[in-house]
Design an enzyme around this catalytic site. Structure first.
Site, PDB file in Angstrom:
ATOM      1  CG  ASP A  13      27.719  48.530  10.277  1.00 15.57           C
ATOM      2  OD1 ASP A  13      28.937  48.733  10.206  1.00 15.57           O
ATOM      3  OD2 ASP A  13      27.119  48.328  11.345  1.00 15.57           O
ATOM      4  CE  LYS A  16      29.659  55.200   6.927  1.00 21.06           C
ATOM      5  NZ  LYS A  16      28.742  54.215   7.511  1.00 21.06           N
ATOM      6  N   GLY A  40      34.327  50.013  10.643  1.00 20.33           N
ATOM      7  CA  GLY A  40      34.976  48.935   9.896  1.00 20.33           C
ATOM      8  C   GLY A  40      34.476  48.971   8.473  1.00 20.33           C
ATOM      9  CG  HIS A  41      34.992  51.528   5.764  1.00 27.21           C
ATOM     10  ND1 HIS A  41      35.605  52.743   5.583  1.00 27.21           N
ATOM     11  CD2 HIS A  41      33.787  51.795   6.278  1.00 27.21           C
ATOM     12  CE1 HIS A  41      34.791  53.697   5.985  1.00 27.21           C
ATOM     13  NE2 HIS A  41      33.691  53.151   6.413  1.00 27.21           N
ATOM     14  CD  GLN A 221      31.366  55.580  13.842  1.00 25.13           C
ATOM     15  OE1 GLN A 221      31.659  56.756  13.805  1.00 25.13           O
ATOM     16  NE2 GLN A 221      32.273  54.636  13.853  1.00 25.13           N
TER      17      GLN A 221
HETATM   18  P1  IMP Z   1      31.122  53.508  20.173  1.00 23.84           P
HETATM   19  O1  IMP Z   1      31.213  54.339  18.952  1.00 23.84           O
HETATM   20  O2  IMP Z   1      32.076  52.334  20.190  1.00 23.84           O
HETATM   21  O3  IMP Z   1      31.178  54.313  21.429  1.00 23.84           O
HETATM   22  O4  IMP Z   1      29.663  52.826  20.194  1.00 23.84           O
HETATM   23  C1  IMP Z   1      28.468  53.594  20.294  1.00 23.84           C
HETATM   24  C2  IMP Z   1      27.382  52.988  19.419  1.00 23.84           C
HETATM   25  O5  IMP Z   1      27.730  53.177  18.045  1.00 23.84           O
HETATM   26  C3  IMP Z   1      27.170  51.480  19.613  1.00 23.84           C
HETATM   27  O6  IMP Z   1      25.807  51.189  19.395  1.00 23.84           O
HETATM   28  C4  IMP Z   1      27.995  50.885  18.484  1.00 23.84           C
HETATM   29  O7  IMP Z   1      27.567  49.595  18.130  1.00 23.84           O
HETATM   30  C5  IMP Z   1      27.746  51.893  17.390  1.00 23.84           C
HETATM   31  N1  IMP Z   1      28.806  51.938  16.376  1.00 23.84           N
HETATM   32  C6  IMP Z   1      30.047  52.457  16.509  1.00 23.84           C
HETATM   33  N2  IMP Z   1      30.731  52.326  15.359  1.00 23.84           N
HETATM   34  C7  IMP Z   1      29.914  51.726  14.486  1.00 23.84           C
HETATM   35  C8  IMP Z   1      30.046  51.369  13.118  1.00 23.84           C
HETATM   36  O8  IMP Z   1      31.063  51.587  12.454  1.00 23.84           O
HETATM   37  N3  IMP Z   1      28.959  50.772  12.552  1.00 23.84           N
HETATM   38  C9  IMP Z   1      27.811  50.568  13.242  1.00 23.84           C
HETATM   39  N4  IMP Z   1      27.642  50.896  14.516  1.00 23.84           N
HETATM   40  C10 IMP Z   1      28.677  51.481  15.135  1.00 23.84           C
END
Ligand code: IMP
Length: 426
Positions: A13, A16, A40-41, A221
């Protein structure tokens, strides 16, 4: 020729999508190489706001090829929804390409994600529940279904049925909610919709590089969520670091020219896990509200904190960063004082400037903070570094010094135009 990797330098977040969107103006191709619809962008173009999860923001530029590479895990229902959303907004998908190697996120992956979080209880990871971890589990276990298999409907139905039967061991009767025939039927319809966009993406991307085109690799991420180099186990299941671009897209490391780390002028984290510079109370609320710090994918309020120089130096190292981009500087416009962590005090009293390599060592660290004056003035109209109030300029310079790489760009608002670029980016 320029191949630039954009990585998140924090916990995701960092903005990007917005930076990719800005740089895509000069790009021939934008490539997403890992993650899935957990990302999410939000990209603002003029009066229009686009929310994207899978399709790279390069799609907003008519001349730019947008690639979902093989390292991405694709929720096919989500992909079609996003395609429909973009077409309804009047955009063309002619230049969208989706790798035949990308794995599918299936409904049982989402059930498994939820089940694992339930079982972990208070130790849960706080995942996005998008089925990302279980999809990568199947990929590593060599039982996953790939996009290319959508083109073989008969085989697909068998594969879905056998996967659902297999998942019963873990999911028990929760699997009864899933009907293999229905799912395979839906996937066949999806196959017809995505067929024109399926491609051999490693060939496509390497051909573009051979033709000296500008290729942007957009990580989802952030570094601190990297499966190896983040705060394991509170991480995602893929590799958001720059090396992940090589693997996920199928390009050699020698082809990458620049690695830009995108960092927010403060820190945010969504989900559980250590966060040494986390703030609470009124200060946190102020930053959260000014920065609209609510997850694009899940709507969860994000945890917020001071900038963490220790984590950022670690990110600079493991990514081989050649520059940083500072985003959301304007969010701090009304803060009288700012702080940046330059070291951590460990429970045994010693101070380290190295990011601990074990999550256990992060519990109970106290950030050693330096104070910077706030600027208490709007920055949103600044278009050059010299337009910034001197305290804001000082803050940006300190970031470059602490991270140890030059600041290539600063964003002072969501719109494309609210950008400062001290020099050429590529
Ligand atoms: P997962 O990727 O859904 O398995 O989540 C694993 C961890 O990565 C959790 O702490 C999520 O909140 C975090 N996470 C996954 N995608 C994002 C993102 O796009 N932005 C911020 N945190 C993310």
């Amino acid at each position: 020729m320029s191949a630039v990797v954009l990585v998140g330098a924090q916990w995701g977040d960092e903005g990007k999508g917005r930076v990719t969107d800005f740089l895509a103006q000069k790009a021939d191709m934008v490539v997403r190489h890992q993650g899935g619809a957990n990302a999410g962008h939000t990209v603002v173009v003029g009066t229009q706001t686009y929310k994207l999860h899978l399709i790279p923001s390069g799609i907003l530029y008519p001349g730019c090829v947008s690639v979902i590479a093989g390292g991405v895990v694709v929720d096919p229902w989500g992909l079609v929804e996003e395609m429909d959303y973009l077409e309804a907004a009047g955009l063309t998908l002619d230049r969208l390409r989706v790798s035949t190697q990308a794995h599918l996120v299936m409904p049982y992956h989402k059930l498994l994600d939820a089940l694992q979080e339930e079982r972990l209880g208070s130790e849960r990871l706080g995942t996005t529940l998008r089925g990302i971890g279980p999809a990568y589990m199947d990929k590593a276990a060599r039982t996953g279904i790939r996009m290319g298999e959508l083109l073989q409907p008969d085989r697909l139905q068998q594969r879905v049925a056998s996967q659902i039967a297999d998942k019963r061991r873990l999911l028990g009767d929760r699997v009864d909610a899933l009907d293999a025939q229905v799912i395979a039927g839906e996937l066949s319809a999806i196959a017809e919709r995505v067929r024109p966009y399926l491609a051999n993406t490693p060939r496509l991307i390497n051909d573009a590089l051979d033709r000296d085109q500008n290729v942007l690799f957009e990580s989802a991420q952030g570094t601190m969520l990297d499966n190896d180099h983040g705060t394991y186990p509170f991480v995602t299941s893929s590799h958001p670091i720059a090396g992940g671009a090589c693997i996920g897209a199928g390009v050699g490391p020698t082809r990458i020219n620049q690695v830009y780390g995108i960092l927010k002028a403060y820190t945010s984290r969504v989900g559980d896990g250590p966060f040494p510079t986390e703030l609470s109370g009124e200060l946190a609320d102020t930053i959260r509200e000014r920065g609209h710090e609510y997850g694009t994918t899940t709507g969860r309020p994000r945890r917020v904190g001071w900038l963490d120089g220790v984590a950022l130096r670690h990110a600079a190292r493991v990514n081989g960063m050649t520059g940083v981009v500072v985003t959301s500087l304007d969010v701090l416009d009304e803060m009288p004082t700012l702080r940046i962590a330059t070291g951590y005090k460990l429970p045994d009293g010693t101070v380290t400037t190295d990011f601990p390599d074990r999550v256990e060592d992060l519990e109970g660290v106290q950030p050693q903070l330096v104070t910077c004056p706030g600027w208490m003035a709007p920055t949103t109209e600044a278009r050059q570094l010299q337009d910034l109030p001197s305290a804001a300029r000082y803050y940006v310079d300190r970031i470059g010094e602490i991270v140890g790489v030059p600041v290539m760009m600063v964003s002072v608002g969501a719109e494309r135009s609210r950008t400062i670029t001290p020099g050429p980016l590529y």
